[in-house]
Motif scaffolding. Structure first.
Motif, PDB file in Angstrom:
ATOM      1  N   ASN A  42      61.460  11.256  40.477  1.00 28.27           N
ATOM      2  CA  ASN A  42      61.240  11.905  41.778  1.00 28.27           C
ATOM      3  C   ASN A  42      60.437  13.197  41.700  1.00 28.27           C
ATOM      4  O   ASN A  42      60.218  13.841  42.721  1.00 28.27           O
ATOM      5  N   ASP A  43      59.985  13.592  40.504  1.00 25.14           N
ATOM      6  CA  ASP A  43      59.112  14.760  40.391  1.00 25.14           C
ATOM      7  C   ASP A  43      57.722  14.404  40.905  1.00 25.14           C
ATOM      8  O   ASP A  43      57.258  13.281  40.722  1.00 25.14           O
ATOM      9  N   PRO A  44      57.030  15.359  41.526  1.00 27.55           N
ATOM     10  CA  PRO A  44      55.649  15.089  41.936  1.00 27.55           C
ATOM     11  C   PRO A  44      54.744  14.958  40.714  1.00 27.55           C
ATOM     12  O   PRO A  44      55.010  15.537  39.663  1.00 27.55           O
ATOM     13  N   CYS A  45      53.679  14.165  40.853  1.00 32.32           N
ATOM     14  CA  CYS A  45      52.714  13.987  39.777  1.00 32.32           C
ATOM     15  C   CYS A  45      51.326  13.850  40.390  1.00 32.32           C
ATOM     16  O   CYS A  45      51.178  13.425  41.528  1.00 32.32           O
ATOM     17  N   GLU A  46      50.341  14.239  39.598  1.00 30.64           N
ATOM     18  CA  GLU A  46      48.965  14.158  40.068  1.00 30.64           C
ATOM     19  C   GLU A  46      48.110  13.278  39.160  1.00 30.64           C
ATOM     20  O   GLU A  46      47.085  12.771  39.585  1.00 30.64           O
ATOM     21  N   PHE A  47      48.560  13.080  37.918  1.00 26.47           N
ATOM     22  CA  PHE A  47      47.786  12.321  36.944  1.00 26.47           C
ATOM     23  C   PHE A  47      48.633  11.196  36.359  1.00 26.47           C
ATOM     24  O   PHE A  47      49.858  11.274  36.360  1.00 26.47           O
ATOM     25  N   CYS A  51      54.056  11.904  33.964  1.00 24.14           N
ATOM     26  CA  CYS A  51      55.462  11.524  34.056  1.00 24.14           C
ATOM     27  C   CYS A  51      56.003  11.261  32.657  1.00 24.14           C
ATOM     28  O   CYS A  51      55.263  10.912  31.752  1.00 24.14           O
ATOM     29  N   ASP A  52      57.318  11.418  32.502  1.00 27.36           N
ATOM     30  CA  ASP A  52      57.964  11.174  31.216  1.00 27.36           C
ATOM     31  C   ASP A  52      57.833   9.702  30.814  1.00 27.36           C
ATOM     32  O   ASP A  52      57.624   8.832  31.673  1.00 27.36           O
ATOM     33  N   PRO A  53      57.994   9.390  29.517  1.00 27.09           N
ATOM     34  CA  PRO A  53      57.954   7.991  29.076  1.00 27.09           C
ATOM     35  C   PRO A  53      58.944   7.125  29.860  1.00 27.09           C
ATOM     36  O   PRO A  53      60.064   7.550  30.144  1.00 27.09           O
ATOM     37  N   GLY A  54      58.494   5.938  30.230  1.00 31.61           N
ATOM     38  CA  GLY A  54      59.322   5.027  31.013  1.00 31.61           C
ATOM     39  C   GLY A  54      59.131   5.168  32.509  1.00 31.61           C
ATOM     40  O   GLY A  54      59.679   4.392  33.282  1.00 31.61           O
ATOM     41  N   LEU A  55      58.346   6.168  32.900  1.00 33.33           N
ATOM     42  CA  LEU A  55      58.074   6.410  34.320  1.00 33.33           C
ATOM     43  C   LEU A  55      56.582   6.281  34.578  1.00 33.33           C
ATOM     44  O   LEU A  55      55.771   6.440  33.673  1.00 33.33           O
ATOM     45  N   ALA A  56      56.225   6.007  35.818  1.00 33.05           N
ATOM     46  CA  ALA A  56      54.817   5.927  36.209  1.00 33.05           C
ATOM     47  C   ALA A  56      54.612   6.757  37.469  1.00 33.05           C
ATOM     48  O   ALA A  56      55.521   6.907  38.282  1.00 33.05           O
ATOM     49  N   CYS A  57      53.413   7.284  37.618  1.00 30.45           N
ATOM     50  CA  CYS A  57      53.055   8.085  38.789  1.00 30.45           C
ATOM     51  C   CYS A  57      52.646   7.115  39.901  1.00 30.45           C
ATOM     52  O   CYS A  57      51.631   6.437  39.811  1.00 30.45           O
ATOM     53  N   LEU A  58      53.459   7.045  40.931  1.00 28.26           N
ATOM     54  CA  LEU A  58      53.279   6.103  42.023  1.00 28.26           C
ATOM     55  C   LEU A  58      52.949   6.865  43.302  1.00 28.26           C
ATOM     56  O   LEU A  58      53.413   7.994  43.490  1.00 28.26           O
ATOM     57  N   ASN A  59      52.171   6.263  44.178  1.00 31.37           N
ATOM     58  CA  ASN A  59      51.862   6.850  45.482  1.00 31.37           C
ATOM     59  C   ASN A  59      53.181   7.251  46.149  1.00 31.37           C
ATOM     60  O   ASN A  59      54.069   6.417  46.334  1.00 31.37           O
ATOM     61  N   ALA A  60      53.349   8.526  46.504  1.00 34.94           N
ATOM     62  CA  ALA A  60      54.617   9.053  47.003  1.00 34.94           C
ATOM     63  C   ALA A  60      55.185   8.278  48.192  1.00 34.94           C
ATOM     64  O   ALA A  60      56.361   7.915  48.182  1.00 34.94           O
ATOM     65  N   ALA A  66      62.808   9.949  48.766  1.00 35.15           N
ATOM     66  CA  ALA A  66      63.312  11.091  48.002  1.00 35.15           C
ATOM     67  C   ALA A  66      62.181  11.926  47.403  1.00 35.15           C
ATOM     68  O   ALA A  66      62.413  13.021  46.912  1.00 35.15           O
ATOM     69  N   CYS A  67      60.953  11.421  47.445  1.00 33.15           N
ATOM     70  CA  CYS A  67      59.799  12.142  46.907  1.00 33.15           C
ATOM     71  C   CYS A  67      59.207  13.069  47.969  1.00 33.15           C
ATOM     72  O   CYS A  67      59.328  12.810  49.168  1.00 33.15           O
ATOM     73  N   ASP A  68      58.535  14.109  47.507  1.00 27.34           N
ATOM     74  CA  ASP A  68      57.772  14.972  48.401  1.00 27.34           C
ATOM     75  C   ASP A  68      56.626  14.128  48.957  1.00 27.34           C
ATOM     76  O   ASP A  68      55.720  13.743  48.224  1.00 27.34           O
ATOM     77  N   GLN A  69      56.672  13.835  50.234  1.00 28.06           N
ATOM     78  CA  GLN A  69      55.686  12.944  50.850  1.00 28.06           C
ATOM     79  C   GLN A  69      54.292  13.556  50.930  1.00 28.06           C
ATOM     80  O   GLN A  69      53.321  12.860  51.208  1.00 28.06           O
ATOM     81  N   ASN A  70      54.176  14.851  50.682  1.00 27.28           N
ATOM     82  CA  ASN A  70      52.872  15.512  50.670  1.00 27.28           C
ATOM     83  C   ASN A  70      52.265  15.568  49.272  1.00 27.28           C
ATOM     84  O   ASN A  70      51.124  15.992  49.119  1.00 27.28           O
ATOM     85  N   CYS A  74      54.438  10.433  42.714  1.00 30.77           N
ATOM     86  CA  CYS A  74      55.850  10.682  42.433  1.00 30.77           C
ATOM     87  C   CYS A  74      56.256   9.821  41.236  1.00 30.77           C
ATOM     88  O   CYS A  74      55.937   8.625  41.182  1.00 30.77           O
ATOM     89  N   CYS A  75      56.939  10.417  40.266  1.00 34.38           N
ATOM     90  CA  CYS A  75      57.355   9.713  39.049  1.00 34.38           C
ATOM     91  C   CYS A  75      58.504   8.746  39.346  1.00 34.38           C
ATOM     92  O   CYS A  75      59.535   9.156  39.894  1.00 34.38           O
ATOM     93  N   GLN A  76      58.291   7.471  38.988  1.00 30.98           N
ATOM     94  CA  GLN A  76      59.304   6.442  39.215  1.00 30.98           C
ATOM     95  C   GLN A  76      59.432   5.558  37.984  1.00 30.98           C
ATOM     96  O   GLN A  76      58.463   5.331  37.260  1.00 30.98           O
ATOM     97  N   PRO A  77      60.651   5.016  37.742  1.00 37.02           N
ATOM     98  CA  PRO A  77      60.879   4.214  36.544  1.00 37.02           C
ATOM     99  C   PRO A  77      60.218   2.841  36.577  1.00 37.02           C
ATOM    100  O   PRO A  77      60.197   2.171  37.611  1.00 37.02           O
ATOM    101  N   LEU A  78      59.714   2.442  35.416  1.00 37.60           N
ATOM    102  CA  LEU A  78      59.307   1.066  35.208  1.00 37.60           C
ATOM    103  C   LEU A  78      60.592   0.262  34.998  1.00 37.60           C
ATOM    104  O   LEU A  78      61.608   0.815  34.561  1.00 37.60           O
ATOM    105  N   CYS A  79      60.571  -1.020  35.323  1.00 33.17           N
ATOM    106  CA  CYS A  79      61.781  -1.826  35.214  1.00 33.17           C
ATOM    107  C   CYS A  79      61.408  -3.267  34.893  1.00 33.17           C
ATOM    108  O   CYS A  79      60.254  -3.663  35.014  1.00 33.17           O
ATOM    109  N   ASP A  80      62.392  -4.032  34.476  1.00 35.35           N
ATOM    110  CA  ASP A  80      62.208  -5.447  34.169  1.00 35.35           C
ATOM    111  C   ASP A  80      62.615  -6.239  35.410  1.00 35.35           C
ATOM    112  O   ASP A  80      63.795  -6.291  35.757  1.00 35.35           O
TER     113      ASP A  80
END
Length: 117
Positions: A42-47, A51-60, A66-70, A74-80
């Motif tokens: 849920n942290d904002p990201c620009e690049f 994001c930490d390993p296991g997460l990807a920067c996704l369009n908020a 729960a993400c800052d819509q502006n 937003c960092c979100q987990p990859l999953c199976d």
């Protein structure tokens, strides 16, 4: 051209200080983790590597309310997607990372926690 080692996004099998993300929309590669102390769920990201390993920067707006819509992302987990793990936010589920029929071989079950379409 840069040469980045291939990796498995669900295993995050990259060296320390690297993360496994897609840099060309089809291949997953190990690149330098530039998240620093930020880059958590849920942290904002620009690049793509913010994001930490296991997460990807996704369009908020597509990630979760729960993400800052502006924020640009937003960092979100990859999953199976075969295992349908719980996602961190109640408005999310594990949705396919790639459009149907477009996943590279061996990555058909890669998903990301996001608001279902």
């Amino acid at each position: 051209n840069f040469c980045f080692p291939a990796c498995d996004p669900l295993l995050q099998d990259c060296p320390i200080d690297h993360l496994c993300i897609t840099i060309n929309s089809t291949d997953f590669s190990c690149i330098l983790d530039a998240s620093g102390p930020a880059g958590q769920v849920n942290d904002p990201c620009e690049f793509i590597n913010a994001c930490d390993p296991g997460l990807a920067c996704l369009n908020a707006p597509g990630a979760t309310s729960a993400c800052d819509q502006n924020a640009p992302g937003c960092c979100q987990p990859l999953c199976d997607s075969n295992k349908m793990p719980p996602c961190p936010n109640p408005d999310q589920s594990c949705v396919p990372y790639f459009p149907e029929g477009e996943a590279p071989p061996g990555h058909e079950n890669v998903g990301i926690c996001a608001i279902p379409p």
